[in-house]
Design a protein around this motif. Structure first.
Motif, PDB file in Angstrom:
ATOM      1  N   LYS A 160       0.854  -1.189   0.000  1.00  0.00           N
ATOM      2  CA  LYS A 160       0.000   0.000   0.000  1.00  0.00           C
ATOM      3  C   LYS A 160       0.890   1.239   0.000  1.00  0.00           C
ATOM      4  CE  LYS A 160      -3.774  -2.332   2.436  1.00  0.00           C
ATOM      5  NZ  LYS A 160      -4.632  -2.349   3.645  1.00  0.00           N
ATOM      6  N   TRP A 161       1.109   1.780  -1.191  1.00  0.00           N
ATOM      7  CA  TRP A 161       2.058   2.888  -1.353  1.00  0.00           C
ATOM      8  C   TRP A 161       1.365   4.204  -1.679  1.00  0.00           C
ATOM      9  CZ3 TRP A 161       4.341  -0.835  -5.424  1.00  0.00           C
ATOM     10  CH2 TRP A 161       4.921  -1.933  -4.771  1.00  0.00           C
ATOM     11  N   GLY A 162       0.076   4.184  -1.934  1.00  0.00           N
ATOM     12  CA  GLY A 162      -0.600   5.386  -2.396  1.00  0.00           C
ATOM     13  C   GLY A 162      -1.176   6.245  -1.290  1.00  0.00           C
ATOM     14  N   GLU A 163      -0.983   5.863  -0.028  1.00  0.00           N
ATOM     15  CA  GLU A 163      -1.506   6.650   1.087  1.00  0.00           C
ATOM     16  C   GLU A 163      -0.488   6.660   2.217  1.00  0.00           C
ATOM     17  OE1 GLU A 163      -5.002   4.771   2.653  1.00  0.00           O
ATOM     18  OE2 GLU A 163      -4.412   2.829   1.850  1.00  0.00           O
ATOM     19  N   PRO A 164      -0.420   7.754   2.989  1.00  0.00           N
ATOM     20  CA  PRO A 164       0.553   7.823   4.092  1.00  0.00           C
ATOM     21  C   PRO A 164       0.181   6.839   5.191  1.00  0.00           C
ATOM     22  CG  PRO A 164      -0.874   9.754   4.085  1.00  0.00           C
ATOM     23  CD  PRO A 164      -1.192   8.999   2.833  1.00  0.00           C
ATOM     24  N   MET A 165       1.127   6.016   5.603  1.00  0.00           N
ATOM     25  CA  MET A 165       0.860   4.968   6.583  1.00  0.00           C
ATOM     26  C   MET A 165       1.470   5.261   7.949  1.00  0.00           C
ATOM     27  SD  MET A 165      -1.000   3.020   4.762  1.00  0.00           S
ATOM     28  CE  MET A 165      -1.227   1.766   5.989  1.00  0.00           C
ATOM     29  N   LEU A 166       2.530   6.049   8.018  1.00  0.00           N
ATOM     30  CA  LEU A 166       3.210   6.261   9.299  1.00  0.00           C
ATOM     31  C   LEU A 166       2.299   6.967  10.297  1.00  0.00           C
ATOM     32  CD1 LEU A 166       5.767   5.885  10.914  1.00  0.00           C
ATOM     33  CD2 LEU A 166       6.632   8.042   9.978  1.00  0.00           C
ATOM     34  N   CYS A 198       3.588   8.715  -1.458  1.00  0.00           N
ATOM     35  CA  CYS A 198       3.339   8.667  -0.010  1.00  0.00           C
ATOM     36  C   CYS A 198       4.275   7.682   0.681  1.00  0.00           C
ATOM     37  CB  CYS A 198       1.881   8.294   0.253  1.00  0.00           C
ATOM     38  SG  CYS A 198       0.694   9.553  -0.266  1.00  0.00           S
ATOM     39  N   ALA A 199       4.538   6.551   0.031  1.00  0.00           N
ATOM     40  CA  ALA A 199       5.456   5.574   0.613  1.00  0.00           C
ATOM     41  C   ALA A 199       6.871   6.144   0.714  1.00  0.00           C
ATOM     42  CB  ALA A 199       5.462   4.292  -0.225  1.00  0.00           C
ATOM     43  N   LEU A 200       7.283   6.923  -0.262  1.00  0.00           N
ATOM     44  CA  LEU A 200       8.608   7.541  -0.224  1.00  0.00           C
ATOM     45  C   LEU A 200       8.702   8.568   0.900  1.00  0.00           C
ATOM     46  CD1 LEU A 200       9.077   8.027  -4.061  1.00  0.00           C
ATOM     47  CD2 LEU A 200      10.265   6.370  -2.640  1.00  0.00           C
ATOM     48  N   GLN A 201       7.650   9.327   1.096  1.00  0.00           N
ATOM     49  CA  GLN A 201       7.661  10.320   2.175  1.00  0.00           C
ATOM     50  C   GLN A 201       7.682   9.641   3.545  1.00  0.00           C
ATOM     51  OE1 GLN A 201       4.160  12.518   1.039  1.00  0.00           O
ATOM     52  NE2 GLN A 201       5.297  13.969  -0.235  1.00  0.00           N
ATOM     53  N   ILE A 223      13.634  12.588  -3.209  1.00  0.00           N
ATOM     54  CA  ILE A 223      12.580  12.810  -2.209  1.00  0.00           C
ATOM     55  C   ILE A 223      13.040  12.292  -0.850  1.00  0.00           C
ATOM     56  CG2 ILE A 223      10.240  12.137  -1.539  1.00  0.00           C
ATOM     57  CD1 ILE A 223       9.558  12.031  -4.519  1.00  0.00           C
ATOM     58  N   ILE A 224      13.634  11.101  -0.843  1.00  0.00           N
ATOM     59  CA  ILE A 224      14.070  10.490   0.420  1.00  0.00           C
ATOM     60  C   ILE A 224      15.266  11.227   1.003  1.00  0.00           C
ATOM     61  CG2 ILE A 224      14.965   8.359   1.452  1.00  0.00           C
ATOM     62  CD1 ILE A 224      13.461   6.813  -0.719  1.00  0.00           C
ATOM     63  N   ASP A 225      16.205  11.620   0.129  1.00  0.00           N
ATOM     64  CA  ASP A 225      17.461  12.208   0.596  1.00  0.00           C
ATOM     65  C   ASP A 225      17.834  13.374  -0.319  1.00  0.00           C
ATOM     66  OD1 ASP A 225      19.966  12.460   1.964  1.00  0.00           O
ATOM     67  OD2 ASP A 225      20.914  11.386   0.313  1.00  0.00           O
ATOM     68  N   PRO A 226      17.330  14.587  -0.046  1.00  0.00           N
ATOM     69  CA  PRO A 226      17.602  15.728  -0.934  1.00  0.00           C
ATOM     70  C   PRO A 226      19.086  16.002  -1.180  1.00  0.00           C
ATOM     71  CG  PRO A 226      15.824  16.257   0.590  1.00  0.00           C
ATOM     72  CD  PRO A 226      16.384  14.936   1.039  1.00  0.00           C
ATOM     73  N   LYS A 252      11.239   1.569  12.458  1.00  0.00           N
ATOM     74  CA  LYS A 252      12.195   0.578  11.958  1.00  0.00           C
ATOM     75  C   LYS A 252      11.492  -0.495  11.129  1.00  0.00           C
ATOM     76  CE  LYS A 252      15.769  -2.694  13.404  1.00  0.00           C
ATOM     77  NZ  LYS A 252      15.272  -3.740  12.481  1.00  0.00           N
ATOM     78  N   THR A 253      10.362  -0.986  11.630  1.00  0.00           N
ATOM     79  CA  THR A 253       9.646  -2.031  10.901  1.00  0.00           C
ATOM     80  C   THR A 253       9.110  -1.514   9.575  1.00  0.00           C
ATOM     81  OG1 THR A 253       8.990  -3.001  13.029  1.00  0.00           O
ATOM     82  CG2 THR A 253       7.807  -3.738  11.081  1.00  0.00           C
ATOM     83  N   LEU A 254       8.534  -0.311   9.582  1.00  0.00           N
ATOM     84  CA  LEU A 254       8.036   0.269   8.328  1.00  0.00           C
ATOM     85  C   LEU A 254       9.190   0.549   7.375  1.00  0.00           C
ATOM     86  CD1 LEU A 254       5.588   1.249   6.760  1.00  0.00           C
ATOM     87  CD2 LEU A 254       5.884   3.502   7.811  1.00  0.00           C
ATOM     88  N   SER A 255      10.322   0.998   7.929  1.00  0.00           N
ATOM     89  CA  SER A 255      11.496   1.236   7.093  1.00  0.00           C
ATOM     90  C   SER A 255      11.995  -0.070   6.472  1.00  0.00           C
ATOM     91  CB  SER A 255      12.604   1.887   7.924  1.00  0.00           C
ATOM     92  OG  SER A 255      13.786   2.027   7.163  1.00  0.00           O
ATOM     93  N   ASP A 256      12.018  -1.155   7.252  1.00  0.00           N
ATOM     94  CA  ASP A 256      12.430  -2.457   6.714  1.00  0.00           C
ATOM     95  C   ASP A 256      11.500  -2.908   5.593  1.00  0.00           C
ATOM     96  OD1 ASP A 256      14.531  -2.615   8.475  1.00  0.00           O
ATOM     97  OD2 ASP A 256      13.453  -3.810   9.958  1.00  0.00           O
TER      98      ASP A 256
END
Length: 757
Positions: A236-242, A310-313, A363-366, A288-292
């Motif tokens: 699920k990458w199209g919506e913010p999950m954090l 959203c997944a990248l953010q 996006i992840i690392d400007p 950490k888990t979401l990052s993994d």
């Protein structure tokens, strides 16, 4: 024998002890009352068997308290405690028997309700054996420590697994409306309706299980978090999950945390203060888990960009809290090597994925550290592919057949950015990130095109490829509309500069001048020939050929040349008859065949107007001795159209009357056939130009090896640099020498080259 001093010392000790126990009463009456008090206290503290109802006795608490008071005044409570603890050790087998029964039931069923029942039963033993509070904190804490120690020595190894399952069920209780089986235990009847596990947590605390299994309790929560994230966030990458995960933590996990980590809080603020540290740990584990998870999915996330923004953010925010940048780089590099950088992948697809990687990692690392580390193998691989430049250039000029564009239409057109030296006097200057390598530079090109062009050391290669591609596109235009190419040139001027595109402007002007010249010639004398006239010195080299057009085609060329010479007396046309296409209409006895064919096919069929039968070798000689394969393909076109028939001895015969198998039905039928096969590119590619130029230097190489015998590649390169116009790299020279080796011109051994005599 004992000395008088020793006898006196022992007598003094005896008298002191007797006085303390007798408490100054006459005779031994005090000693007798002490003995009675000891018996009452010892009997009261003696651990009883809960499974035996007869073991429970009623005690006169006044006498019991009096007995303990007597022992306290005699300073014998420590000795009584020691006696009590020894009795506990001897009676421990009663507890051990019940523990064995409960654990046997659990081992057979794996149902954690038996672990809950065991814990609640241990609390009953703990309370039944506990001394009265009046004895003070010291005796009570000593009893508690001894009971914990003896209980832990009884519990089997499988208890840890069952206890973990029980803790997990309390977590599910908070997260679910369905109570677990242990909630029906009689001891939990009067527990809090919303938290039936409250007595369990109190029991865990009293039995010392919270301290002993602290890491196990935390691991249950960690695993619960991991399971929830895997189930709710995978793919699920199209919506913010954090943010959603943190809301879930606040609603479902934090209420559970109150029991193990903030049970003694007397107010909300105190509970919040007690949960702050452990809450931060669990939030870290969420990140950490979401990052993994996102790191594992990163290749597919990049493919799905921009829908996966959203997944990248989320990943960017997680990496700010969790230092897993190295894992992200390693995972993406491994995925690129496995799924992207291999011969089966099309260069266009590699470039599209590389552009997506550029946009996603920015996006992840400007600052670009992650992009620098991930892109290095991709850039090296693309440099080795011969069509990389062509794919990039085709996208720049908007090649309609190239599929998805590498350039974002919303991205502003800007000049190519060049690397600049750091200006340390700039007040906005920032040092390089701590994980940047020694070759990293923060002022890497920011736009995609500059990044793609920077794959190569010089933009001259791109300019040459631009010229080749533009020449091919201009020559393929049939309707005379060059507006699209004129717009492309203006855009490319912004990117590459005015000077780099001057040759392209000349080519565009040649096309418009050619159209104007042809209109003038046609106004003087109408002809069916419409050539494209270009300036030889400003165009990339065109494909060469020895073909000579026979018959009416040669007459048309001569006539057109005369008219052109009249209009442009200072110039002369040099025909390239093998390029272009010809519309033919063949009139035979029983049919008419119309076809659009390349010049070689037209030249062959023109010869059949002289005679009906031709051997293939005579046909080849008539049109300029073309190679046999090309001649065979050209004649096969007319065989397929039923105009010619191939005889068995390499002879071809004209079919004035269609054979039955090739007949279309009615006589005098008209057949229009499009171009039999795609025309070969008229313009030589950059690689072909380089190969032709390298043939010029073969004489130099041949002379070196003849005079010096054998040379290494580096030595050949250093000597060739003395030749005029030589600008090849050692890698390009290695490719040329390898081609010469395959042709049998040279041989190589241990990196040393010599002629193959």
């Amino acid at each position: 024998m004992a000395t008088d001093a020793l006898r006196a010392q022992i007598a003094g000790k005896w008298q002191s002890a007797f006085s303390r126990l007798n408490r100054g009463e006459p005779g031994i009456s005090g000693l007798l009352s002490f003995s009675e008090a000891w018996d009452i206290a010892a009997e009261f503290l003696h651990p009883r068997d809960l499974t035996d109802p007869t073991s429970k006795k009623d005690h006169d608490m006044q006498k019991v308290k009096g007995a303990f008071d007597t022992l306290s005044k005699a300073k014998m409570l420590p000795l009584l405690l020691e006696n009590f603890l020894e009795s506990m050790r001897k009676q421990k087998y009663h507890i051990e028997r019940e523990v064995s029964q409960f654990m046997s039931q659990y081992d057979n069923t794996d149902d954690c309700q038996y672990i809950a029942a065991l814990v609640l039963r241990l609390i009953e033993w703990y309370k039944a054996w506990a001394p009265i509070p009046e004895l003070g904190y010291t005796i009570l804490s000593a009893y508690t420590l001894a009971f914990h120690t003896q209980t832990f020595s009884i519990l089997p190894p499988s208890f840890s697994r069952g206890f973990k399952s029980l803790i997990a069920s309390t977590l599910v209780l908070v997260d679910s409306a369905t109570p677990p089986t242990w909630a029906n235990h009689p001891a939990l009847e009067h527990s809090h309706p919303r938290r039936p596990d409250m007595p369990l947590w109190n029991a865990f605390d009293q039995l010392g299980l919270l301290d002993r299994y602290e890491s196990l309790i935390s691991s249950v929560c960690y695993e619960h978090i991991e399971t929830h994230i895997q189930e709710s966030c995978s793919g699920k990458w199209g919506e913010p999950m954090l943010a959603r995960l943190r809301e879930w933590m606040a609603e479902k996990v934090v209420p559970w945390m109150i029991m193990p980590y903030a049970r003694g809080a007397r107010s909300t603020d105190e509970a919040r203060s007690m949960l702050q540290g452990i809450g931060s740990r669990f939030d870290f584990h969420v990140c950490k888990t979401l990052s993994d998870l996102r790191t594992k999915e990163i290749f597919d996330i990049i493919i799905d960009y921009p829908d996966s923004l959203c997944a990248l953010q989320d990943l960017k925010e997680c990496l700010q809290r969790v230092d897993q940048r190295t894992e992200l780089v390693q995972t993406l590099r491994k995925a690129n090597k496995k799924r992207l950088l291999h011969p089966g992948a099309d260069t266009k697809d590699i470039l599209l994925q590389y552009v997506s990687i550029i946009r996603c990692l920015r996006i992840i690392d400007p600052p670009g550290v992650l992009l620098f580390k991930v892109a290095d193998p991709i850039r090296k691989y693309l440099r080795e592919r011969p069509d990389t430049i062509r794919c990039i250039v085709a996208s720049l000029v908007g090649d309609g057949e190239s599929g998805d564009s590498l350039v974002d239409e919303n991205e502003p057109i800007q000049p190519l950015q060049q690397l600049q030296v750091d200006d340390y006097t700039d007040p906005n200057w920032e040092p390089e990130p701590i994980d940047a390598g020694p070759e990293f530079r923060t002022n890497k090109p920011s736009d995609v095109i500059s990044t793609l062009v920077s794959i190569y050391d010089s933009k001259d290669l791109f300019v040459k490829e631009l010229q080749v591609l533009l020449a091919q596109r201009l020559l393929s235009i049939k309707d005379g509309n060059f507006e699209r190419e004129r717009r492309n040139i203006e855009i490319l001027k912004i990117r590459f500069g005015e000077s780099a595109l001057q040759v392209c402007e000349v080519m565009l002007r040649d096309m418009t001048d050619s159209k104007r010249i042809d209109q003038h010639v046609q106004s003087q004398r109408s002809m069916s020939l419409h050539p494209t006239i270009i300036s030889r010195h400003f165009w990339p080299p065109l494909q060469s050929s020895t073909i000579t057009m026979p018959g009416q085609f040669n007459e048309l060329q001569d006539e057109y040349s005369k008219q052109y010479a009249t209009f442009k007396p200072d110039k002369k046309l040099r025909w390239l008859p093998h390029l272009g296409s010809i519309q033919l209409e063949l009139t035979l006895q029983d049919r008419t065949v119309s076809a659009d064919v390349p010049p070689l096919e037209a030249a062959f069929i023109e010869l059949f107007s002289e005679k009906d039968t031709w051997p293939i070798d005579e046909l080849r000689a008539k049109v300029g001795n073309v190679d046999r394969i090309s001649a065979g393909k050209a004649l096969a076109t007319w065989v397929e159209l039923g105009v010619l028939r191939a005889e068995g001895d390499g002879t071809y015969r004209l079919l004035e009357v269609a054979e039955e198998i090739a007949s279309s039905g009615s006589a005098q039928s008209t057949r229009h056939v499009p171009l039999a096969e795609e025309e070969a590119p008229a313009i030589m590619t950059v690689q072909q130009q380089q190969a032709e130029q390298m043939k010029v230097y073969w004489k130099f190489i041949e002379g070196m090896l003849t005079n010096l015998g054998q040379l290494s590649l580096d030595r050949i390169q250093s000597m060739l640099k003395l030749a005029p116009g030589y600008d090849r790299t050692v890698e390009q020279l290695a490719g040329f020498m390898e081609a010469a080796r395959r042709e049998g011109l040279v041989i190589v051994k241990d990196g040393v080259w010599k002629l193959n005599r």
